[in-house]
Design an enzyme around this catalytic site. Structure first.
Site: not given
Ligand code: ADP
Length: 448
Positions: A116, A292
């Site tokens: 990431k 994906r």
């Molecule tokens: P994963 O890869 O584990 O799914 P993500 O980075 O896609 O993680 O984040 C999943 C969810 O977590 C987001 O949709 C959001 O709801 C919350 N989230 C992630 N990062 C943040 C952030 N910096 N601020 C607020 N919410 C966050």
């Protein structure tokens, strides 16, 4: 040319891919663990190969067994579905080395986006605004404190190799950071085999909006517009829809433009999704890219009328994408509800067991993607998604109304499900008015 496709997955997504294969006249090969011997996906394929015992590391995550099953069944392509090995670049590479077509992007793209911090660096270099925070792994608690002071509290610690909403730790004040750092690295190591974490500013009540992209490696990279996915528990989606309601056209255009630029910057081939957080002012920040097919892809299919899995298979065998950007339109509105075997009254605790009764409605504007039937046993070993309900309509109101009716008429007995919770979501003013954000579920907005 592909003649036979092995799906390295189970449940609804295996069946979804088989359907696309049949449409293209391709033979289908299922794999199954001991826990899935009697599953619908196993019966439905032309051939089914046992790959090991119930724990995923012994079956659906076991690269050697899956490649062996492909060899024995003489499959010439592997579709990974989502979850399991779908974002494992070593698996994609192993498929290649075994002379198999991996239905997905290149191992390099998977590796780059799976890290990431590397994804953040690459997207920032492509001119896309990422969530403020570190672009490198944070070495220790001291460095975490420095970065946090710079970007401002609250912050969130995230696993560099993360996914599935696992291992994110929110930190509200400096005093909590060193303990949180220790927790986050420990969790990252346990879940992903890599302790590295990075820091982001924790955004206040943002929306999660993502863009479906598709590249064919022959000069065409398009987007299929956005999906709104803010209704989440444990940072995992429960309800998704398209188009995103109450989102200014300029913001949508900005998101789509950024997503295509990002996909082009990494030479992305096949289906992928760039995820963004959007704040109340309409400013958006790159979150991550999923390399994906996503769980919520049917919403995009219902809205655009395009078949993403058929396109994945075609592009995987070297065909050009037959789509032109200006012809890809959001013709309808669609919404998806994920029905998990979980107890919403107990903090969405998994509720494995036997599905004693299952009645799902059918009709105009209703699509159901199910991995189970009456009598199915939901194993403890895997993600407890039972099925997905998808409705569409000529307007958002029609799609939403249909979904509310579908939820009322859906009956599942034997296991607890998210249906009662989803009914409350569909009845809420927030959903009806399309005013949602990612922290609503944890803030109790839909509690009964
Ligand atoms: P994963 O890869 O584990 O799914 P993500 O980075 O896609 O993680 O984040 C999943 C969810 O977590 C987001 O949709 C959001 O709801 C919350 N989230 C992630 N990062 C943040 C952030 N910096 N601020 C607020 N919410 C966050």
């Amino acid at each position: 040319m592909i003649r036979s496709v092995l799906v390295a997955n189970r449940g609804e997504i295996a069946r979804r891919v088989f359907r696309a294969c049949r449409q293209l006249g391709l033979k289908t090969v299922a794999v199954f663990s001991e826990a899935d011997r009697d599953s619908p996906h196993v019966r439905e394929a032309d051939q089914a190969m046992a790959i090991g015992s119930a724990p995923a590391h012994d079956s659906y995550l076991n690269i050697d067994r899956i490649l062996e099953a492909a060899r024995t069944s003489r499959a010439d392509a592997i579709h990974p579905g989502y979850g399991f090995l779908s974002e494992n670049w070593r698996f994609a590479e192993a498929c290649r080395r075994a002379g198999l077509i991996f239905v997905g992007p290149s191992p390099d793209a998977i590796r780059q986006m799976g890290d990431k911090t590397e994804a953040r660096r690459l997207m920032a270099a492509a001119g896309i605004v990422v969530v403020p925070g570190s672009h490198e792994t944070v070495a220790d608690a001291g460095e975490a404190e420095r970065v946090a002071r710079e970007i401002g509290y609250p912050v969130i610690l995230k696993a560099v190799a993360g996914g599935g909403g696992i291992g994110m730790t929110r930190v509200d004040k400096p005093q909590d950071l060193s303990t949180a750092f220790a927790t986050a690295t420990r969790r990252a190591q346990a879940a992903f085999g890599r302790r590295d974490v990075y820091i982001e500013r924790y955004l206040d009540r943002p929306r999660h909006v993502e863009i479906q992209v598709f590249g064919d490696g022959k000069g065409t990279t398009v987007h299929l517009h956005e999906r709104e996915c803010s209704i989440q528990r444990r940072h995992q989606k429960l309800v998704e829809e398209a188009p995103a309601p109450n989102l200014a056209p300029a913001v949508k255009d900005g998101l789509a433009g950024a997503a295509v630029a990002g996909a082009r910057a990494v030479g992305y081939v096949n289906a992928g999704t760039l995820e963004f957080l959007v704040d109340a002012a309409g400013d958006f920040y790159f979150l991550e890219m999923n390399t994906r097919l996503q769980v919520e892809h049917p919403v995009t299919e219902e809205v655009t009328g395009l078949d993403l899995v058929v396109a994945q298979l075609r592009v995987a065998q070297g065909e050009r994408l037959p789509w032109r950007q200006e012809e890809i339109a959001q013709r309808r509105a669609a919404i998806e509800c994920r029905v998990y075997a979980e107890d919403p009254a107990k903090g969405f605790l998994p509720s494995p067991g036997k599905v004693e009764r299952l009645e799902l409605p059918s009709g105009e504007g209703i699509r159901i993607e199910s991995g189970v039937e009456a009598g199915s046993v939901v194993p403890v070993h895997y993600d407890p998604l039972l099925f997905k309900l998808i409705t569409h309509g000529t307007s958002r109101a029609e799609a939403v109304e249909r979904m509310a009716a579908v939820l009322e008429r859906s009956v599942v007995e034997g296991v607890r499900t998210t249906i009662p919770f989803l009914r409350r979501v569909l009845a809420s003013d927030a959903l009806r008015q399309g005013r949602v954000h990612t922290q609503m579920v944890e803030q109790g907005a839909f509690d009964g």
